[in-house]
Design a protein around this motif. Structure first.
Motif, short mmCIF file in Angstrom:
data_model
loop_
_atom_site.label_atom_id
_atom_site.label_comp_id
_atom_site.label_asym_id
_atom_site.label_seq_id
_atom_site.Cartn_x
_atom_site.Cartn_y
_atom_site.Cartn_z
N GLY A 24 43.05 -3.22 -11.08
CA GLY A 24 43.66 -2.67 -9.87
C GLY A 24 45.02 -2.06 -10.19
N ARG A 25 45.79 -2.74 -11.04
CA ARG A 25 47.07 -2.19 -11.47
C ARG A 25 46.87 -0.87 -12.22
NH1 ARG A 25 49.32 -6.31 -13.68
NH2 ARG A 25 51.18 -6.56 -12.37
N GLY A 32 39.12 6.94 -9.61
CA GLY A 32 39.01 6.53 -8.22
C GLY A 32 37.59 6.58 -7.67
N ASP A 58 55.96 -2.65 -13.76
CA ASP A 58 55.73 -1.98 -12.48
C ASP A 58 57.01 -1.36 -11.93
OD1 ASP A 58 53.07 -2.71 -12.58
OD2 ASP A 58 53.33 -4.49 -11.33
N THR A 87 35.84 0.87 -6.80
CA THR A 87 36.95 -0.05 -6.56
C THR A 87 36.97 -1.13 -7.63
OG1 THR A 87 35.66 -1.61 -5.21
CG2 THR A 87 36.63 0.30 -4.08
N GLU A 92 46.57 6.66 -10.21
CA GLU A 92 46.71 7.41 -8.96
C GLU A 92 48.12 7.99 -8.83
OE1 GLU A 92 45.73 4.54 -6.02
OE2 GLU A 92 43.55 4.80 -6.22
N LYS A 93 49.12 7.26 -9.31
CA LYS A 93 50.51 7.71 -9.24
C LYS A 93 50.89 8.59 -10.43
CE LYS A 93 51.95 3.50 -6.81
NZ LYS A 93 52.75 2.23 -6.90
N GLN A 142 44.40 1.22 -11.99
CA GLN A 142 43.95 2.27 -11.06
C GLN A 142 45.12 2.83 -10.26
OE1 GLN A 142 41.41 1.34 -7.51
NE2 GLN A 142 39.92 2.67 -8.54
N GLN A 143 46.00 1.94 -9.80
CA GLN A 143 47.16 2.40 -9.04
C GLN A 143 48.10 3.24 -9.89
OE1 GLN A 143 48.97 -1.07 -7.29
NE2 GLN A 143 47.07 -1.69 -6.27
N LEU A 144 48.29 2.85 -11.15
CA LEU A 144 49.14 3.62 -12.04
C LEU A 144 48.57 5.01 -12.30
CD1 LEU A 144 50.14 0.85 -14.62
CD2 LEU A 144 51.62 1.90 -12.89
N GLU A 166 42.80 -7.84 -10.50
CA GLU A 166 44.26 -7.69 -10.59
C GLU A 166 44.65 -6.73 -11.70
OE1 GLU A 166 47.28 -10.90 -12.08
OE2 GLU A 166 46.98 -11.22 -9.93
N GLU A 177 58.01 2.55 -10.80
CA GLU A 177 58.58 2.99 -9.53
C GLU A 177 59.78 3.90 -9.76
OE1 GLU A 177 57.34 2.47 -6.46
OE2 GLU A 177 55.64 1.55 -7.50
#
Length: 430
Positions: free
Chosen positions: A235-236, A407, A180, A410, A242-243, A238-240, A232, A184
């Motif tokens: 979710g990780r 997306g 992670d 959820t 999105e970014k 999905q966030q990756l 968990e 960043e």
């Protein structure tokens, strides 16, 4: 009869795999039949595997001129689509490349030959193959597949790309938290953290890290009770997405299978993921030195395992079972054959072949051998073969994964839907 037809229907709906092949099969020193023999063999794979396998077939035919082998190959998904109607008609090729996710399905329909008698008779020489590898293709006391190589999950990276982006190289003890943090550091640079995580493979690894499994021992339901692990992990992901740190599914609408279009081969993605048998072809395509690292921890020793890369199975409908057994034995035990194959299906299961190959292999393959030795000391036992219905469960998980990365759903919603649909499939309710 109804169950048979239902299962055949399921096969016909499966994803596809590549290829089938036919040729005559016999070994030096064996009694040659009066009539020439033609064997059919099928496998899936990329260009390197296809060319290497054809080279082994040519070698076998040269040594056994009475044997002709007809072959066919294709990509993984296309392979299973092509194989399904042959299964429905009980007309499979004599030898078929088999994946662990389909072994239960095909054996439950009595489409595969029990290879145990051929091993006991010596037609398939298992002298130098460890018991654990032999058992990896066994179900209910019968052997339906012989492992063609030993693999383990891995991360692949170019150290120069990480250094150019001021990213510290991963160690044997790196974690998802480190992963992670790398992401960043890449935000806004237009660099992907990594390529696509195949959901069923890497979620299963994540579950193992926390003492759970994807499937229950009886194969009638999912093997984990805590949906928090699903939420968990995905979710990780999905966030990756999105970014824009991992690929969203729409990137696959382009011809990303070609190195000129794949961000990893362009130096625009830090990591590629997969199994150790893929390292050689990846390194050859990449054209510059690459490095292997374990998957992120914590508890990677619980998540990692030694896995048969794939199997050769014999079709129950084959008219030349003994000849098929001889070819399979040659494939796993002959040194020259394995030098041609270069461990592309995994590190050889024959210990004598492996030790002799270590003396002559190129640096990339030596790196794979060393990694497999490391995993052998830093892993736990592989899960049992996937249960009947696993391909359908995989299709559901991939569908939900795509929705997650876009997306459209959820992680909490996906966890509930996956459990309901997967348990329905495994329990025979759907």
């Amino acid at each position: 009869m109804g169950r048979w037809m239902r299962m055949i229907g399921m096969l016909c709906l499966m994803l596809t795999l590549p290829g089938c092949v036919n040729q005559l099969d016999q070994r030096p020193g064996m009694i040659v039949e009066e009539e020439p023999i033609t064997l059919r063999i099928a496998w899936w794979g990329g260009e390197f595997r296809n060319n290497a396998t054809i080279a082994v077939i040519n070698l076998y035919e040269k040594l056994n001129p009475h044997v002709n082998i007809e072959y066919e190959y294709s990509s993984f998904n296309e392979y299973w689509r092509k194989l399904a109607p042959h299964a429905a008609g009980n007309a499979l090729p004599d030898i078929i490349q088999m994946d662990i996710s389909y072994l239960s399905q095909y054996s439950s329909l009595q489409l595969l030959e029990d290879m145990t008698p051929y091993m006991l008779s010596g037609l398939i020489d298992t002298t130098d193959i460890e018991k654990e590898q032999l058992e990896s293709g066994s179900l209910n006391g019968k052997t339906y597949g012989l492992s063609l190589g030993v693999n383990a999950m891995l991360s692949i990276y170019d150290p120069e790309v990480l250094k150019a982006n001021d990213i510290e190289l991963p160690t044997d003890t790196w974690t998802w938290a480190d992963f992670d943090r790398m992401g960043e550091q890449l935000l806004g640079k237009g660099i992907y953290l990594g390529t696509y995580f195949t959901p069923e493979q890497f979620f299963a690894y994540y579950l193992r890290q926390y003492g759970s499994k994807l499937y229950a021992e009886d194969g009638k339901r999912l093997g984990y009770e805590d949906d928090g692990l699903f939420i968990e992990y995905f979710g990780r992901m999905q966030q990756l997405a999105e970014k824009k740190l991992i690929f969203a599914p729409d990137i696959w609408t382009s011809d990303i299978g070609q190195p000129d279009n794949d961000p990893f081969y362009l130096g625009e993605a830090l990591f590629s993921w997969g199994y150790s048998n893929q390292f050689i072809s990846t390194a050859q395509r990449y054209g510059k030195p690459l490095t292997i690292s374990p998957m992120p921890g914590p508890n990677s020793q619980d998540g990692l395992f030694l896995k048969p890369g794939m199997f050769f199975s014999m079709a129950g409908n084959s008219r030349h079972k003994e000849e098929a057994a001889k070819f399979i034995s040659f494939f796993v035990n002959d040194l020259d054959a394995n030098l041609l194959l270069k461990g592309e299906r995994g590190v050889p299961v024959s210990s004598s072949v492996k030790e002799r190959m270590k003396l002559v292999v190129e640096p990339e393959l030596a790196q794979v051998f060393d990694y497999i030795d490391w995993v052998a000391d830093n892993s736990t036992q592989m899960d049992p073969p996937d249960p009947v219905g696993a391909p359908e469960v995989t299709a559901v998980l991939r569908e939900l994964y795509d929705l997650l990365l876009f997306g459209k759903i959820t992680p909490e919603q996906a966890a509930v839907e996956f459990r309901e649909r997967a348990n329905g499939i495994l329990g025979g309710k759907l």
